[in-house]
Scaffold this motif. Structure first.
Motif, PDB file in Angstrom:
ATOM      1  N   SER A  76       3.844  10.968 -32.847  1.00 28.10           N
ATOM      2  CA  SER A  76       4.824  11.780 -32.143  1.00 28.10           C
ATOM      3  C   SER A  76       5.127  13.027 -32.950  1.00 28.10           C
ATOM      4  CB  SER A  76       6.117  10.989 -31.902  1.00 28.10           C
ATOM      5  OG  SER A  76       6.748  10.686 -33.134  1.00 28.10           O
ATOM      6  N   GLY A  77       5.789  13.983 -32.303  1.00 33.08           N
ATOM      7  CA  GLY A  77       6.210  15.198 -32.987  1.00 33.08           C
ATOM      8  C   GLY A  77       5.716  16.447 -32.281  1.00 33.08           C
ATOM      9  N   SER A  78       6.434  17.534 -32.516  1.00 34.16           N
ATOM     10  CA  SER A  78       6.081  18.818 -31.923  1.00 34.16           C
ATOM     11  C   SER A  78       6.508  19.935 -32.861  1.00 34.16           C
ATOM     12  CB  SER A  78       6.773  18.986 -30.570  1.00 34.16           C
ATOM     13  OG  SER A  78       6.626  20.319 -30.089  1.00 34.16           O
ATOM     14  N   ARG A  79       5.660  20.927 -32.992  1.00 28.00           N
ATOM     15  CA  ARG A  79       5.980  22.066 -33.856  1.00 28.00           C
ATOM     16  C   ARG A  79       7.254  22.762 -33.394  1.00 28.00           C
ATOM     17  NH1 ARG A  79       2.560  23.795 -29.952  1.00 28.00           N
ATOM     18  NH2 ARG A  79       3.041  25.855 -29.074  1.00 28.00           N
ATOM     19  N   GLU A  80       7.520  22.720 -32.090  1.00 30.23           N
ATOM     20  CA  GLU A  80       8.681  23.414 -31.537  1.00 30.23           C
ATOM     21  C   GLU A  80      10.000  22.804 -32.004  1.00 30.23           C
ATOM     22  OE1 GLU A  80       7.712  23.008 -27.472  1.00 30.23           O
ATOM     23  OE2 GLU A  80       6.461  24.810 -27.396  1.00 30.23           O
ATOM     24  N   ASP A  81       9.954  21.555 -32.488  1.00 27.71           N
ATOM     25  CA  ASP A  81      11.160  20.903 -32.971  1.00 27.71           C
ATOM     26  C   ASP A  81      11.537  21.335 -34.387  1.00 27.71           C
ATOM     27  OD1 ASP A  81      11.496  19.494 -30.627  1.00 27.71           O
ATOM     28  OD2 ASP A  81      10.419  17.721 -31.356  1.00 27.71           O
ATOM     29  N   TYR A  82      10.679  22.074 -35.052  1.00 28.08           N
ATOM     30  CA  TYR A  82      10.903  22.380 -36.467  1.00 28.08           C
ATOM     31  C   TYR A  82      11.128  23.860 -36.715  1.00 28.08           C
ATOM     32  CZ  TYR A  82      10.145  17.545 -37.296  1.00 28.08           C
ATOM     33  OH  TYR A  82      10.309  16.175 -37.279  1.00 28.08           O
ATOM     34  N   GLY A  83      11.728  24.519 -35.708  1.00 22.96           N
ATOM     35  CA  GLY A  83      12.106  25.907 -35.901  1.00 22.96           C
ATOM     36  C   GLY A  83      13.072  26.077 -37.053  1.00 22.96           C
ATOM     37  N   PHE A  84      13.897  25.062 -37.326  1.00 21.99           N
ATOM     38  CA  PHE A  84      14.846  25.171 -38.430  1.00 21.99           C
ATOM     39  C   PHE A  84      14.142  25.245 -39.780  1.00 21.99           C
ATOM     40  CE2 PHE A  84      14.362  20.570 -37.924  1.00 21.99           C
ATOM     41  CZ  PHE A  84      14.311  20.100 -39.232  1.00 21.99           C
ATOM     42  N   VAL A  85      12.948  24.634 -39.885  1.00 23.73           N
ATOM     43  CA  VAL A  85      12.156  24.762 -41.117  1.00 23.73           C
ATOM     44  C   VAL A  85      11.584  26.168 -41.226  1.00 23.73           C
ATOM     45  CG1 VAL A  85      10.101  23.954 -42.352  1.00 23.73           C
ATOM     46  CG2 VAL A  85      11.603  22.305 -41.216  1.00 23.73           C
ATOM     47  N   GLY A  86      11.071  26.686 -40.102  1.00 16.77           N
ATOM     48  CA  GLY A  86      10.569  28.055 -40.105  1.00 16.77           C
ATOM     49  C   GLY A  86      11.637  29.050 -40.501  1.00 16.77           C
ATOM     50  N   GLU A  87      12.847  28.894 -39.930  1.00 17.44           N
ATOM     51  CA  GLU A  87      13.940  29.795 -40.263  1.00 17.44           C
ATOM     52  C   GLU A  87      14.343  29.679 -41.725  1.00 17.44           C
ATOM     53  OE1 GLU A  87      17.732  31.304 -41.254  1.00 17.44           O
ATOM     54  OE2 GLU A  87      17.323  29.149 -41.190  1.00 17.44           O
ATOM     55  N   ALA A  88      14.426  28.447 -42.224  1.00 13.62           N
ATOM     56  CA  ALA A  88      14.879  28.222 -43.596  1.00 13.62           C
ATOM     57  C   ALA A  88      13.990  28.957 -44.595  1.00 13.62           C
ATOM     58  CB  ALA A  88      14.900  26.724 -43.899  1.00 13.62           C
ATOM     59  N   LEU A  89      12.693  28.779 -44.471  1.00 18.85           N
ATOM     60  CA  LEU A  89      11.773  29.398 -45.424  1.00 18.85           C
ATOM     61  C   LEU A  89      11.636  30.894 -45.177  1.00 18.85           C
ATOM     62  CD1 LEU A  89       9.098  26.565 -45.557  1.00 18.85           C
ATOM     63  CD2 LEU A  89      10.764  27.145 -47.318  1.00 18.85           C
TER      64      LEU A  89
END
Length: 284
Positions: A76-89
């Motif tokens: 399971s999982g989707s790249r779209e769920d991890y925008g908060f990681v993209g923003e953080a870095l």
């Protein structure tokens, strides 16, 4: 943050997340002013072989690049769920590539590693400087990152070697998990015939890139002593530079969530990741 305010905030967040998807809440509370996003770039022909690129705002010349893989037990999982990681870095001046990869039951080991290698090759082909390239993941995504960094077979298939990485970063990763106990993971690795060479800890050598390993003391899904501690010990014995940190106030899931702006008070995950990259990033 005062203890009273912290308690009130925690209760409010808990109530909010109980009514909504926790990841959707984090992303809804993530600012958008720190990055530009290029979504849904195909790095292969399968619908799952897509990635999103987050670039810092304001733009950073020759910024370091992190290829990030999320967790989800390889099913399971989707790249779209991890925008908060993209923003953080991105908010720290780092370009972030968040890649989807094929999952079980569509594929089993090692197809998701081949996808990861292809996503890394795409990143290199589109301008990432090997002197500034890092691979990172959380949970099963940390497994994927570790295998790309430690086991040369997968990058070799795309004409690269692990030396393309300036370093790699694992959050709450499973690096030594045979025999498999999680019933969701057993079919992914052909249990009971799971191949020993599927384990990252069996691929440690002096050629491994510098490593940053972060875990939660209260991880009830991936044992931090056996996995993070065991891999760190093996890396040090091989002479590989390695940093290992263990945080309280987090669990397996909230360790990565602590990178999000609303939850950074939980643990200094973003600070450790940023410091690791800044310390190893070359000065022009």
């Amino acid at each position: 943050m005062s203890s009273k305010w912290l308690q009130m905030f925690t209760l409010a967040m808990a109530a909010f997340m109980a009514a909504c998807s926790p990841i959707k809440v984090l992303n809804a509370l993530t600012p958008s002013s720190t990055f530009t996003k290029t979504p849904a770039i195909a790095y292969g022909s399968d619908p799952r072989q897509k990635l999103d690129v987050y670039r810092p705002l304001p733009a950073v010349s020759n910024a370091p690049v992190v290829v990030f893989f999320y967790g989800g037990s390889w099913n399971s999982g989707s790249r779209e769920d991890y925008g908060f990681v993209g923003e953080a870095l991105a908010s720290r001046g780092i370009v972030v590539v968040i890649a989807d990869y094929r999952l079980y039951p569509q594929v089993r080991y090692p197809a998701f590693l081949q996808d990861g290698a292809t996503a890394v090759a795409w990143t290199v082909q589109h301008g990432a400087d090997p002197k500034r390239l890092y691979v990172m993941g959380h949970s099963s995504g940390a497994y994927n990152a570790s295998m790309l960094a430690l086991d040369a077979r997968w990058l070799k298939e795309v004409g690269l070697t692990p030396s393309v990485f300036k370093g790699w970063i694992g959050l709450a990763g499973p690096y030594d998990f045979l025999p498999i106990e999680n019933p969701d993971v057993k079919p992914v690795f052909f249990f009971p015939d799971s191949p020993p060479d599927s384990q990252p800890i069996n691929h440690v050598s002096a050629a491994a890139p510098p490593s940053l390993l972060i875990a939660s003391n209260d991880d009830n899904l991936v044992n931090p002593t056996r996995n993070t501690g065991g891999l760190a010990e093996r890396l040090r014995a091989a002479g590989v530079p390695v940093q290992a940190f263990y945080f309280g106030r987090t669990n397996h899931q909230t360790l990565v969530a602590a990178m999000s702006k609303p939850l950074r008070w939980l643990a200094p995950v973003l600070e450790r990741v940023t410091a690791f990259i800044q310390a190893s990033d070359p000065v022009d």
